[in-house]
Design an enzyme around this catalytic site. Structure first.
Site, PDB file in Angstrom:
ATOM      1  N   ASP A  12       0.802  -1.243   0.000  1.00  0.00           N
ATOM      2  CA  ASP A  12       0.000   0.000   0.000  1.00  0.00           C
ATOM      3  C   ASP A  12       0.832   1.288   0.000  1.00  0.00           C
ATOM      4  O   ASP A  12       0.570   2.208   0.799  1.00  0.00           O
ATOM      5  CB  ASP A  12      -0.968  -0.001   1.196  1.00  0.00           C
ATOM      6  CG  ASP A  12      -1.993  -1.133   1.116  1.00  0.00           C
ATOM      7  OD1 ASP A  12      -1.964  -1.924   0.156  1.00  0.00           O
ATOM      8  OD2 ASP A  12      -2.829  -1.231   2.040  1.00  0.00           O
ATOM      9  N   ASP A  50      -4.419  -0.845  -1.948  1.00  0.00           N
ATOM     10  CA  ASP A  50      -5.738  -0.713  -1.321  1.00  0.00           C
ATOM     11  C   ASP A  50      -6.632  -0.088  -2.402  1.00  0.00           C
ATOM     12  O   ASP A  50      -6.249   0.917  -3.019  1.00  0.00           O
ATOM     13  CB  ASP A  50      -5.588   0.213  -0.103  1.00  0.00           C
ATOM     14  CG  ASP A  50      -6.550  -0.087   1.028  1.00  0.00           C
ATOM     15  OD1 ASP A  50      -6.850  -1.279   1.275  1.00  0.00           O
ATOM     16  OD2 ASP A  50      -7.004   0.873   1.689  1.00  0.00           O
ATOM     17  N   HIS A  52     -10.562   0.647  -3.051  1.00  0.00           N
ATOM     18  CA  HIS A  52     -11.952   0.637  -2.600  1.00  0.00           C
ATOM     19  C   HIS A  52     -12.898   1.286  -3.608  1.00  0.00           C
ATOM     20  O   HIS A  52     -12.561   2.334  -4.184  1.00  0.00           O
ATOM     21  CB  HIS A  52     -12.084   1.395  -1.276  1.00  0.00           C
ATOM     22  CG  HIS A  52     -11.245   0.863  -0.164  1.00  0.00           C
ATOM     23  ND1 HIS A  52     -11.246  -0.471   0.206  1.00  0.00           N
ATOM     24  CD2 HIS A  52     -10.376   1.483   0.688  1.00  0.00           C
ATOM     25  CE1 HIS A  52     -10.412  -0.630   1.228  1.00  0.00           C
ATOM     26  NE2 HIS A  52      -9.869   0.525   1.540  1.00  0.00           N
ATOM     27  N   HIS A  56     -17.363   2.709   0.107  1.00  0.00           N
ATOM     28  CA  HIS A  56     -16.921   1.452   0.738  1.00  0.00           C
ATOM     29  C   HIS A  56     -17.298   1.415   2.222  1.00  0.00           C
ATOM     30  O   HIS A  56     -17.274   2.435   2.919  1.00  0.00           O
ATOM     31  CB  HIS A  56     -15.402   1.308   0.574  1.00  0.00           C
ATOM     32  CG  HIS A  56     -14.884  -0.021   1.008  1.00  0.00           C
ATOM     33  ND1 HIS A  56     -14.122  -0.196   2.134  1.00  0.00           N
ATOM     34  CD2 HIS A  56     -15.044  -1.250   0.455  1.00  0.00           C
ATOM     35  CE1 HIS A  56     -13.823  -1.486   2.264  1.00  0.00           C
ATOM     36  NE2 HIS A  56     -14.360  -2.149   1.259  1.00  0.00           N
ATOM     37  N   HIS A  85     -10.619   6.852   1.340  1.00  0.00           N
ATOM     38  CA  HIS A  85      -9.229   6.738   0.894  1.00  0.00           C
ATOM     39  C   HIS A  85      -9.118   5.673  -0.181  1.00  0.00           C
ATOM     40  O   HIS A  85      -9.951   4.765  -0.267  1.00  0.00           O
ATOM     41  CB  HIS A  85      -8.308   6.375   2.075  1.00  0.00           C
ATOM     42  CG  HIS A  85      -8.595   5.004   2.630  1.00  0.00           C
ATOM     43  ND1 HIS A  85      -9.620   4.758   3.516  1.00  0.00           N
ATOM     44  CD2 HIS A  85      -8.015   3.803   2.398  1.00  0.00           C
ATOM     45  CE1 HIS A  85      -9.658   3.477   3.806  1.00  0.00           C
ATOM     46  NE2 HIS A  85      -8.688   2.856   3.144  1.00  0.00           N
ATOM     47  N   LYS A 110      -6.876  -4.982  -3.253  1.00  0.00           N
ATOM     48  CA  LYS A 110      -7.661  -5.551  -2.149  1.00  0.00           C
ATOM     49  C   LYS A 110      -8.618  -4.500  -1.604  1.00  0.00           C
ATOM     50  O   LYS A 110      -8.374  -3.299  -1.751  1.00  0.00           O
ATOM     51  CB  LYS A 110      -6.727  -6.063  -1.045  1.00  0.00           C
ATOM     52  CG  LYS A 110      -5.839  -4.978  -0.484  1.00  0.00           C
ATOM     53  CD  LYS A 110      -4.840  -5.522   0.504  1.00  0.00           C
ATOM     54  CE  LYS A 110      -3.976  -4.421   1.056  1.00  0.00           C
ATOM     55  NZ  LYS A 110      -4.720  -3.397   1.801  1.00  0.00           N
ATOM     56  N   CYS A 155      -2.246  -2.886   7.603  1.00  0.00           N
ATOM     57  CA  CYS A 155      -2.096  -3.798   6.468  1.00  0.00           C
ATOM     58  C   CYS A 155      -0.819  -4.635   6.518  1.00  0.00           C
ATOM     59  O   CYS A 155      -0.827  -5.795   6.122  1.00  0.00           O
ATOM     60  CB  CYS A 155      -2.237  -3.026   5.167  1.00  0.00           C
ATOM     61  SG  CYS A 155      -3.953  -2.471   4.940  1.00  0.00           S
TER      62      CYS A 155
HETATM   63  C1  VGL Z   1      -4.813   0.598   5.564  1.00  0.00           C
HETATM   64  C2  VGL Z   1      -6.434   1.524   6.894  1.00  0.00           C
HETATM   65  C3  VGL Z   1      -7.357   1.387   5.880  1.00  0.00           C
HETATM   66  C4  VGL Z   1      -3.387   0.161   5.425  1.00  0.00           C
HETATM   67  C5  VGL Z   1      -5.731   0.445   4.546  1.00  0.00           C
HETATM   68  O1  VGL Z   1      -2.881   0.111   4.283  1.00  0.00           O
HETATM   69  O2  VGL Z   1      -2.756  -0.093   6.463  1.00  0.00           O
HETATM   70  N1  VGL Z   1      -5.183   1.113   6.736  1.00  0.00           N
HETATM   71  N2  VGL Z   1      -6.997   0.853   4.710  1.00  0.00           N
HETATM   72 ZN    ZN Z   2      -8.409   0.830   3.116  1.00  0.00          ZN
END
Ligand code: VGL
Ligand code: ZN
Length: 208
Positions: A12, A50, A52, A56, A85, A110, A155
């Site tokens: 991410d 990430d 979405h 979401h 996000h 994901k 994550c």
């Molecule tokens: C993440 C919060 C929401 C991460 C992803 O990449 O750690 N944290 N979505």
């Molecule tokens: Zn996320």
């Protein structure tokens, strides 16, 4: 430490998690040069993103009366609610331009199911829906997973734990990660990863 059965999984490294992004991880951009430096040591690299859909279920904006960093009880358990996000196709969801992992062979997206989050690169938050990464790594004969990226306590944490659970060795490169640290989540994550058998290493350990 790095051999032909090793893979770097870079989690991410997207603009929304960088300073100025909608879910900025403090000092998140500091990991990019570290990731690039260790990245040169790996023939096998997987990136995660990430990803979405708008609205979401992990977004506070999808839950009237809730605000970012509140918690909601969902069908699959407790879910931290985040600012919007990494919405599919937006500039915030793009990987950092300075990432130099051009040899990466797979990008795992994901969190694309509207009603389920996915911190982990292996399993969604319902803990049953696989992303396909375990099967990919197994078919490629990759058994030792090095993890870097954002965020250490979400994550990276879930991905490392799931890697061990799926039968891989997991090593987190500490200085190539940064955490969000909600209510002590960062210390808890490191404790939990150690208990699960995740190894904590530094980029300097890999350069020796
Ligand atoms: C993440 C919060 C929401 C991460 C992803 O990449 O750690 N944290 N979505
Ligand atoms: Zn996320």
């Amino acid at each position: 430490m790095i051999g032909e059965h090793s893979v770097l999984v870079a989690i991410d490294l997207q603009y929304d998690f960088m300073p100025g992004g909608s879910l900025a991880v403090p000092d998140g951009d500091a990991v990019v040069p570290v990731v690039n430096r260790v990245g040169r040591l790996f023939a096998n690299v997987v990136l995660t993103q990430d990803w979405h859909p708008p609205g979401h279920i992990s977004f506070a904006s999808a839950h009237p009366g809730k605000k970012p960093f509140d918690t909601a009880q969902l069908s699959y358990g407790a879910q931290v609610l985040w600012p919007d996000h990494c919405v599919q196709g937006t500039s915030g969801a793009a990987l950092h331009d300075d990432l130099a992992l051009t040899q990466a062979q797979l990008v795992i997206r994901k969190g694309f199911h509207a009603g389920v989050d996915s911190y982990s690169a292996f399993y969604e938050a319902d803990r049953r829906t696989p992303t396909g990464l375990a099967g990919y790594l197994k078919q490629r004969g990759l058994t030792r997973v090095f993890l870097v990226g954002l965020a250490t306590d979400f994550c990276v944490y879930w991905s490392a734990k799931d890697a061990v659970e799926a039968g891989f060795e997991a090593l987190v490169i500490e200085d190539a990660c940064r955490g969000i640290d909600l209510g002590g989540s960062l210390a808890r994550a490191w404790r939990d990863m150690a208990a699960a058998g995740v190894r904590r290493v530094s980029s300097a350990d890999l350069m020796r």
